[in-house]
Design an enzyme around this catalytic site. Structure first.
Site, PDB file in Angstrom:
ATOM      1  N   LYS A 161       0.215  -0.554  -1.382  1.00 16.79           N
ATOM      2  CA  LYS A 161       0.516  -1.866  -1.961  1.00 16.79           C
ATOM      3  C   LYS A 161      -0.766  -2.683  -2.079  1.00 16.79           C
ATOM      4  O   LYS A 161      -1.765  -2.438  -1.388  1.00 16.79           O
ATOM      5  CB  LYS A 161       1.551  -2.629  -1.120  1.00 16.79           C
ATOM      6  CG  LYS A 161       1.085  -3.076   0.275  1.00 16.79           C
ATOM      7  CD  LYS A 161       0.355  -4.404   0.304  1.00 16.79           C
ATOM      8  CE  LYS A 161      -0.158  -4.738   1.699  1.00 16.79           C
ATOM      9  NZ  LYS A 161      -1.150  -5.837   1.712  1.00 16.79           N
ATOM     10  N   VAL A 216      -7.817   3.844   4.836  1.00 13.05           N
ATOM     11  CA  VAL A 216      -7.282   3.476   6.149  1.00 13.05           C
ATOM     12  C   VAL A 216      -7.826   2.109   6.571  1.00 13.05           C
ATOM     13  O   VAL A 216      -8.990   1.797   6.346  1.00 13.05           O
ATOM     14  CB  VAL A 216      -7.660   4.551   7.194  1.00 13.05           C
ATOM     15  CG1 VAL A 216      -7.209   4.148   8.593  1.00 13.05           C
ATOM     16  CG2 VAL A 216      -7.061   5.898   6.798  1.00 13.05           C
ATOM     17  N   GLY A 236      -6.079  -3.014   4.179  1.00 11.53           N
ATOM     18  CA  GLY A 236      -5.268  -4.051   3.552  1.00 11.53           C
ATOM     19  C   GLY A 236      -4.319  -3.533   2.493  1.00 11.53           C
ATOM     20  O   GLY A 236      -3.888  -4.287   1.630  1.00 11.53           O
ATOM     21  N   GLY A 281      -1.135   1.294   4.189  1.00  8.59           N
ATOM     22  CA  GLY A 281      -0.995   2.754   4.213  1.00  8.59           C
ATOM     23  C   GLY A 281      -0.144   3.248   5.364  1.00  8.59           C
ATOM     24  O   GLY A 281       0.772   4.051   5.170  1.00  8.59           O
ATOM     25  N   SER A 313       2.045   1.551   7.152  1.00  2.00           N
ATOM     26  CA  SER A 313       3.421   1.060   6.997  1.00  2.00           C
ATOM     27  C   SER A 313       4.176   1.865   5.949  1.00  2.00           C
ATOM     28  O   SER A 313       5.359   2.167   6.113  1.00  2.00           O
ATOM     29  CB  SER A 313       3.412  -0.415   6.599  1.00  2.00           C
ATOM     30  OG  SER A 313       2.870  -1.217   7.629  1.00  2.00           O
ATOM     31  N   ASP A 354       5.252  -4.987   7.460  1.00  5.63           N
ATOM     32  CA  ASP A 354       5.150  -4.507   6.070  1.00  5.63           C
ATOM     33  C   ASP A 354       6.099  -3.353   5.760  1.00  5.63           C
ATOM     34  O   ASP A 354       6.272  -2.996   4.589  1.00  5.63           O
ATOM     35  CB  ASP A 354       3.720  -4.040   5.765  1.00  5.63           C
ATOM     36  CG  ASP A 354       2.773  -5.196   5.491  1.00  5.63           C
ATOM     37  OD1 ASP A 354       3.249  -6.315   5.233  1.00  5.63           O
ATOM     38  OD2 ASP A 354       1.552  -4.974   5.524  1.00  5.63           O
TER      39      ASP A 354
END
Length: 293
Positions: free
Chosen positions: A11, A96, A99, A102, A104, A137
């Protein structure tokens, strides 16, 4: 033995505002979340031997209860008394600690896969309610698409889909501590904030240029002064034809939105050849409409 192949999609934050710090230490946020086409690959396999085994392609990632995929599997095994074991093969491509949610998203994919593999009969909303126990998230990563996230990020409202565009992703070699960013964030009348309401209005109008113009991330007020390379990458993307460029989450990943595929490809190649970014990807906006989640 039954096996499922899953995609855990990354995201970006089209807009990120922090409203206040709560008494419990969490921060109340107002964010526009957007799924993109970059993803980790997960193979989930049922085993006769009880227990959870995790394998990853990155040596520095935990393969035990400290990995969110392990926690996701354990949560459903405990609740439903699942006696079979599971093997989780996690191939990471999403940068990794960058922000982009990944970890989640990996956990969300495992919850989805476990529900299907063991025929638990949980709805998407029921999976989302369980997901928040793993991370704020995770419910969004189960939901996917374009959404307004409020509270600590777990209160979600679906928004009209982001118009189609190319997304250029670039992560510099620096590491950014989310804790450091939030602890050093000062919220006062002088704080530069994104216009979340105008961004939502642009999405309702299907206006890509308008949405891009309203993008903003309040955490850049902390991260950019400490990591100037983020501003350099943003500038490079905008010079290359991006409608706008912004840091995702607490960073350090930067993304740029491009209306024209050729400009996006050219900017991608230039960033790959340069030394500003360690990881560079070119992908698309992902929306739920007409796609299986």
């Amino acid at each position: 033995m039954m096996e499922l192949k899953l995609k855990a999609l990354a995201k970006i934050n089209l807009g990120l505002d922090v409203l206040r710090r709560r008494e419990d230490g969490y921060h109340e946020v107002r964010m526009i979340m957007q799924t993109i086409g970059l993803y980790d690959r997960i193979v989930l396999r049922k085993t006769r031997k009880p227990g959870i085994r995790v394998k990853t392609n990155l040596y520095y990632l935990p393969e035990n209860e400290n990995n969110l995929v392990y926690q996701a599997a354990q949560l459903l095994i405990d609740e439903f008394g699942i006696r079979s074991g599971v093997f989780i093969d996690l191939q990471k491509f999403i940068p990794v600690a960058a922000g982009m949610a990944g970890g989640s998203s990996d956990a969300a994919a495992v919850l989805f896969g476990m529900n299907r593999m063991f025929r638990l009969g949980l709805s998407r909303e029921e999976l989302m309610r369980r997901g928040v126990r793993i991370g704020a998230d995770v419910p969004y990563c189960i939901m996917r698409g374009t959404a307004l996230a409020e509270g600590i990020g777990e209160q979600l409202s679906a928004l009209p889909p982001m118009p189609r565009c190319k997304v250029l992703i670039a992560k510099p070699s620096v590491s950014v501590s989310t804790k450091f960013v939030y602890e050093n964030l000062k919220l006062d009348d002088a704080t530069r904030r994104p216009d979340i309401d105008s961004l939502i209005e642009a999405l309702h109008d299907g206006n890509l240029e308008g949405a891009a113009a309203c993008m903003g991330n309040v955490l850049e007020n902390v991260t950019i002064p400490n990591y100037p390379v983020i501003a350099q990458i943003k500038e490079e993307m905008i010079k290359g034809g991006a409608l706008n460029a912004m840091m995702s989450g607490s960073g350090p990943t930067v993304f740029g939105l491009f209306a024209e595929d050729k400009l996006a490809e050219k900017a991608y190649q230039k960033l790959r050849r340069g030394d500003l970014a360690k990881q560079v990807y070119l992908t698309d906006i992902y929306n739920n409409a007409g796609k299986r989640v």
